[in-house]
Design a protein around this motif. Structure first.
Motif, PDB file in Angstrom:
ATOM      1  N   TYR A 140     -55.266  -1.494 -25.313  1.00 13.69           N
ATOM      2  CA  TYR A 140     -54.607  -1.605 -24.427  1.00 13.69           C
ATOM      3  C   TYR A 140     -53.904  -0.419 -23.943  1.00 13.69           C
ATOM      4  CZ  TYR A 140     -52.983  -3.636 -19.800  1.00 13.69           C
ATOM      5  OH  TYR A 140     -53.055  -3.954 -18.422  1.00 13.69           O
ATOM      6  N   LEU A 141     -53.368   0.194 -23.174  1.00 10.99           N
ATOM      7  CA  LEU A 141     -52.151   1.065 -22.922  1.00 10.99           C
ATOM      8  C   LEU A 141     -51.582   0.143 -22.054  1.00 10.99           C
ATOM      9  CD1 LEU A 141     -54.335   4.029 -24.191  1.00 10.99           C
ATOM     10  CD2 LEU A 141     -53.214   2.301 -25.394  1.00 10.99           C
ATOM     11  N   ARG A 142     -50.617  -0.308 -21.926  1.00  7.70           N
ATOM     12  CA  ARG A 142     -49.672  -0.498 -20.453  1.00  7.70           C
ATOM     13  C   ARG A 142     -48.108   0.592 -20.405  1.00  7.70           C
ATOM     14  NH1 ARG A 142     -48.732  -5.203 -18.412  1.00  7.70           N
ATOM     15  NH2 ARG A 142     -50.915  -5.213 -17.583  1.00  7.70           N
ATOM     16  N   PRO A 143     -48.497   1.469 -19.536  1.00 10.11           N
ATOM     17  CA  PRO A 143     -47.318   2.772 -19.162  1.00 10.11           C
ATOM     18  C   PRO A 143     -46.099   1.685 -18.215  1.00 10.11           C
ATOM     19  CG  PRO A 143     -49.336   3.046 -19.244  1.00 10.11           C
ATOM     20  CD  PRO A 143     -49.597   2.413 -19.301  1.00 10.11           C
ATOM     21  N   PHE A 144     -45.420   1.614 -18.293  1.00  4.40           N
ATOM     22  CA  PHE A 144     -44.306   0.512 -17.404  1.00  4.40           C
ATOM     23  C   PHE A 144     -42.816   1.747 -16.826  1.00  4.40           C
ATOM     24  CE2 PHE A 144     -44.110  -1.275 -21.441  1.00  4.40           C
ATOM     25  CZ  PHE A 144     -41.935  -1.704 -21.331  1.00  4.40           C
ATOM     26  N   GLN A 145     -42.295   1.037 -15.551  1.00  5.66           N
ATOM     27  CA  GLN A 145     -41.043   1.879 -15.935  1.00  5.66           C
ATOM     28  C   GLN A 145     -40.251   1.032 -14.656  1.00  5.66           C
ATOM     29  OE1 GLN A 145     -41.009   5.550 -14.109  1.00  5.66           O
ATOM     30  NE2 GLN A 145     -39.269   5.574 -12.377  1.00  5.66           N
ATOM     31  N   ILE A 146     -39.086   1.019 -15.007  1.00  7.74           N
ATOM     32  CA  ILE A 146     -37.996  -0.353 -14.615  1.00  7.74           C
ATOM     33  C   ILE A 146     -37.121   0.660 -14.033  1.00  7.74           C
ATOM     34  CG2 ILE A 146     -38.972  -2.835 -16.038  1.00  7.74           C
ATOM     35  CD1 ILE A 146     -36.709  -1.655 -18.279  1.00  7.74           C
ATOM     36  N   ALA A 147     -35.655  -0.316 -13.407  1.00  8.82           N
ATOM     37  CA  ALA A 147     -34.622   0.061 -13.381  1.00  8.82           C
ATOM     38  C   ALA A 147     -33.489  -0.118 -13.664  1.00  8.82           C
ATOM     39  CB  ALA A 147     -33.987  -0.257 -11.605  1.00  8.82           C
ATOM     40  N   THR A 148     -32.702   0.333 -14.278  1.00 12.29           N
ATOM     41  CA  THR A 148     -31.973  -0.108 -15.014  1.00 12.29           C
ATOM     42  C   THR A 148     -30.673  -0.099 -14.517  1.00 12.29           C
ATOM     43  OG1 THR A 148     -31.528   2.088 -16.247  1.00 12.29           O
ATOM     44  CG2 THR A 148     -33.217   0.647 -17.266  1.00 12.29           C
ATOM     45  N   ASP A 149     -30.215   0.359 -13.653  1.00 11.89           N
ATOM     46  CA  ASP A 149     -28.668   0.173 -13.375  1.00 11.89           C
ATOM     47  C   ASP A 149     -28.125  -0.527 -12.898  1.00 11.89           C
ATOM     48  OD1 ASP A 149     -28.829   3.423 -12.586  1.00 11.89           O
ATOM     49  OD2 ASP A 149     -27.925   3.069 -10.309  1.00 11.89           O
ATOM     50  N   THR A 150     -26.716  -0.764 -13.648  1.00 11.91           N
ATOM     51  CA  THR A 150     -25.956  -2.003 -13.646  1.00 11.91           C
ATOM     52  C   THR A 150     -25.185  -2.643 -12.635  1.00 11.91           C
ATOM     53  OG1 THR A 150     -24.459  -1.282 -15.002  1.00 11.91           O
ATOM     54  CG2 THR A 150     -26.742  -2.528 -16.532  1.00 11.91           C
ATOM     55  N   ARG A 151     -25.509  -3.697 -11.645  1.00 16.08           N
ATOM     56  CA  ARG A 151     -24.397  -3.509 -10.527  1.00 16.08           C
ATOM     57  C   ARG A 151     -25.742  -4.778  -9.627  1.00 16.08           C
ATOM     58  NH1 ARG A 151     -22.920   1.570  -7.976  1.00 16.08           N
ATOM     59  NH2 ARG A 151     -23.493   2.482  -9.861  1.00 16.08           N
ATOM     60  N   LEU A 152     -24.779  -5.702  -9.150  1.00 14.94           N
ATOM     61  CA  LEU A 152     -25.454  -6.670  -8.454  1.00 14.94           C
ATOM     62  C   LEU A 152     -24.984  -5.843  -6.657  1.00 14.94           C
ATOM     63  CD1 LEU A 152     -24.311  -9.682 -10.369  1.00 14.94           C
ATOM     64  CD2 LEU A 152     -26.515  -8.538 -10.359  1.00 14.94           C
ATOM     65  N   SER A 153     -26.447  -4.910  -6.137  1.00 20.33           N
ATOM     66  CA  SER A 153     -26.202  -5.235  -5.148  1.00 20.33           C
ATOM     67  C   SER A 153     -27.224  -4.269  -4.435  1.00 20.33           C
ATOM     68  CB  SER A 153     -24.774  -4.129  -4.578  1.00 20.33           C
ATOM     69  OG  SER A 153     -25.312  -3.117  -5.444  1.00 20.33           O
ATOM     70  N   VAL A 154     -27.916  -4.921  -3.469  1.00 17.09           N
ATOM     71  CA  VAL A 154     -29.049  -4.368  -3.225  1.00 17.09           C
ATOM     72  C   VAL A 154     -29.329  -2.582  -2.770  1.00 17.09           C
ATOM     73  CG1 VAL A 154     -31.543  -4.838  -1.835  1.00 17.09           C
ATOM     74  CG2 VAL A 154     -30.201  -6.846  -2.034  1.00 17.09           C
ATOM     75  N   ARG A 155     -29.637  -2.226  -3.855  1.00 14.18           N
ATOM     76  CA  ARG A 155     -30.218  -0.612  -3.756  1.00 14.18           C
ATOM     77  C   ARG A 155     -30.849   0.008  -4.512  1.00 14.18           C
ATOM     78  NH1 ARG A 155     -25.636   2.979  -6.739  1.00 14.18           N
ATOM     79  NH2 ARG A 155     -27.236   3.905  -6.341  1.00 14.18           N
ATOM     80  N   ASP A 158     -30.406   4.031 -10.040  1.00 10.32           N
ATOM     81  CA  ASP A 158     -30.133   5.659 -10.185  1.00 10.32           C
ATOM     82  C   ASP A 158     -30.105   6.557 -11.638  1.00 10.32           C
ATOM     83  OD1 ASP A 158     -28.802   6.888  -8.122  1.00 10.32           O
ATOM     84  OD2 ASP A 158     -26.808   5.874  -8.298  1.00 10.32           O
ATOM     85  N   SER A 159     -30.991   4.798 -12.183  1.00 10.50           N
ATOM     86  CA  SER A 159     -31.250   4.783 -13.629  1.00 10.50           C
ATOM     87  C   SER A 159     -32.742   4.803 -13.880  1.00 10.50           C
ATOM     88  CB  SER A 159     -30.113   4.810 -15.058  1.00 10.50           C
ATOM     89  OG  SER A 159     -29.191   3.998 -14.361  1.00 10.50           O
ATOM     90  N   TYR A 160     -33.341   4.493 -14.885  1.00 12.53           N
ATOM     91  CA  TYR A 160     -34.888   3.850 -14.988  1.00 12.53           C
ATOM     92  C   TYR A 160     -35.276   3.758 -17.298  1.00 12.53           C
ATOM     93  CZ  TYR A 160     -35.208   3.821 -10.060  1.00 12.53           C
ATOM     94  OH  TYR A 160     -34.424   4.052  -8.364  1.00 12.53           O
ATOM     95  N   ARG A 161     -35.736   3.636 -17.130  1.00 12.05           N
ATOM     96  CA  ARG A 161     -36.947   3.510 -18.014  1.00 12.05           C
ATOM     97  C   ARG A 161     -38.052   2.881 -18.425  1.00 12.05           C
ATOM     98  NH1 ARG A 161     -34.787   1.289 -24.110  1.00 12.05           N
ATOM     99  NH2 ARG A 161     -33.653   3.377 -23.632  1.00 12.05           N
ATOM    100  N   PHE A 162     -38.928   4.590 -18.978  1.00 14.23           N
ATOM    101  CA  PHE A 162     -39.876   4.249 -18.810  1.00 14.23           C
ATOM    102  C   PHE A 162     -40.730   4.657 -19.813  1.00 14.23           C
ATOM    103  CE2 PHE A 162     -44.220   7.017 -19.781  1.00 14.23           C
ATOM    104  CZ  PHE A 162     -44.632   6.278 -18.075  1.00 14.23           C
ATOM    105  N   ALA A 163     -41.456   3.855 -20.779  1.00 18.46           N
ATOM    106  CA  ALA A 163     -41.770   3.108 -21.742  1.00 18.46           C
ATOM    107  C   ALA A 163     -43.898   3.016 -22.083  1.00 18.46           C
ATOM    108  CB  ALA A 163     -40.932   1.955 -22.223  1.00 18.46           C
ATOM    109  N   ILE A 164     -44.006   2.992 -22.752  1.00 14.93           N
ATOM    110  CA  ILE A 164     -45.435   2.505 -22.577  1.00 14.93           C
ATOM    111  C   ILE A 164     -44.958   2.205 -24.406  1.00 14.93           C
ATOM    112  CG2 ILE A 164     -47.899   3.882 -23.845  1.00 14.93           C
ATOM    113  CD1 ILE A 164     -46.741   6.731 -22.526  1.00 14.93           C
ATOM    114  N   VAL A 165     -46.636   0.647 -23.807  1.00 20.74           N
ATOM    115  CA  VAL A 165     -46.700  -0.025 -25.199  1.00 20.74           C
ATOM    116  C   VAL A 165     -48.679  -0.382 -25.580  1.00 20.74           C
ATOM    117  CG1 VAL A 165     -43.943  -1.275 -25.348  1.00 20.74           C
ATOM    118  CG2 VAL A 165     -46.644  -2.516 -23.381  1.00 20.74           C
ATOM    119  N   CYS A 166     -48.778  -1.150 -26.461  1.00 23.03           N
ATOM    120  CA  CYS A 166     -50.202  -0.686 -26.504  1.00 23.03           C
ATOM    121  C   CYS A 166     -50.696  -2.137 -27.488  1.00 23.03           C
ATOM    122  CB  CYS A 166     -50.970   0.396 -27.776  1.00 23.03           C
ATOM    123  SG  CYS A 166     -50.277   2.098 -27.039  1.00 23.03           S
TER     124      CYS A 166
END
Length: 362
Positions: A140-155, A158-166
């Motif tokens: 099983y292959l799981r590509p995923f992407q998450i938001a990584t900006d560090t601030r507590l405001s709904v927006r 501007d930065s992300y991490r894409f990763a693939i785990v198996c």
């Protein structure tokens, strides 16, 4: 996907393999991750260089936007070992198309296709010993992407991490599935994110699914979010019914996931000359068909579950039963599952070009 420049992806190898931790005779879906993963970061308006590194935790700030405002998306794919011992990734192009749609809906930058393509190929090539050889097994292959900006405001981040785990994968449902038609809770509403593979869709489905499981069911059979009149999909699967000699499945809308397995089965049904209807199915029609015997089969279809026969359908407090054979489907569901497996495991020609072998460029 084969005319793009192939990026160089460096590999840092794991010091020790965890292959010995896998019980190959009793594969539990996703229980043990492979030795390596791919990561690629986005910042400053562009994707950085991808790399393959030993599997391990991420370091993220507690104020990373992914933890607070829902920008998290993923895909679910599989790699297979054919009977002549070659390893391939199944339909990466179709999965990438769906990832693009999901990313756009969640206001996330789309990972570059060459990173997706070559990253998958290199990672699976590196982890090919983790691809099960036994029938029904896959990686099983799981590509995923998450938001990584560090601030507590709904927006929008501007930065992300894409990763693939198996992870090695066995049968998701060991027997026929028991589903409950959901008349109260809603998985998705028109104009929402029902068509996307984003975390919120699955988080919102947990409570009604747990409620159904407490009643003895495995999954819920979702209905439309307005009147709860029409069947949409089942848990993590698209759903099919056999009315008489016709294969019937609900049409794709913005509340139903465009399943890759669903697309495969419709194609294979056309190849086999099976009569197919893609149309709305009301709960009342389904109930009448079950009561009169017009509905011969029901089954779910998805990457994780492949083709899962539905043995029981609960509608408004009453259970209706469908024939299954030792946990397997029969009739059209078994015919289509066999046809799909034959292609994935190299037992019949891949006339549709679905298998992308890791020992050749994809």
């Amino acid at each position: 996907m084969d005319t793009m420049m192939t990026p160089y992806i460096p590999v840092s190898r794991a010091y020790r393999s965890r292959l010995s931790e896998v019980d190959w005779d009793n594969l539990q879906p996703g229980a043990v991750a492979t030795d390596h993963m791919l990561i690629c970061d986005y910042a400053g308006g562009r994707w950085k260089d991808a790399e393959i590194v030993p599997f391990g935790p991420f370091s993220l700030s507690p104020t990373s936007l992914v933890f607070h405002y829902g920008q998290t998306i993923f895909e679910g794919m599989k790699a297979f070992r054919t009977e002549d011992d070659r390893v391939h990734i199944f339909r990466p192009g179709k999965h990438y198309q769906r990832l693009v749609k999901t990313a756009q809906r969640l206001c996330m930058p789309v990972v570059a296709p060459e990173i997706f393509r070559e990253g998958l190929r290199r990672l699976v090539e590196l982890e090919k010993d983790w691809v099960p050889a036994q029938p029904g097994g896959a990686l099983y292959l799981r590509p995923f992407q998450i938001a990584t900006d560090t601030r507590l405001s709904v927006r929008v981040s501007d930065s992300y991490r894409f990763a693939i785990v198996c992870a090695p994968w066995g049968a998701y449902f060991p027997g026929p599935v028991k589903v409950k038609v959901e008349r109260e809770f809603t998985r998705a509403a028109k104009g929402g994110t029902g068509f996307a593979k984003c975390g919120g869709n699955y988080g919102g489905a947990l409570y009604p699914t747990e409620q159904a499981m407490a009643e003895g069911y495995d999954q819920v059979l979702w209905t439309d979010g307005i009147h709860h009149k029409y069947v949409e999909e089942s848990g993590m699967m698209n759903v099919f019914f056999v009315f008489g000699d016709k294969l019937v499945t609900p049409p794709l809308t913005d509340t139903i996931l465009d399943g890759v397995t669903r697309d495969c089965l419709l194609t294979l049904a056309a190849d086999a000359g099976i009569s197919v209807e893609v149309r709305p199915v009301s709960v009342e029609e389904l109930q009448h068909g079950l009561e009169t015997g017009v509905v011969k089969e029901a089954f779910g279809a998805g990457t994780a579950a492949v083709v899962s026969p539905i043995g029981t359908i609960g509608i408004d407090g009453k259970d209706y039963y469908l024939p299954v054979e030792d946990g397997e489907g029969h009739g059209l569901s078994q015919l289509l599952k066999n046809a799909l497996d034959d292609i994935r495991y190299g037992r019949r020609p891949d006339v549709h070009g679905w298998n992308y072998f890791v020992d050749t460029a994809i």
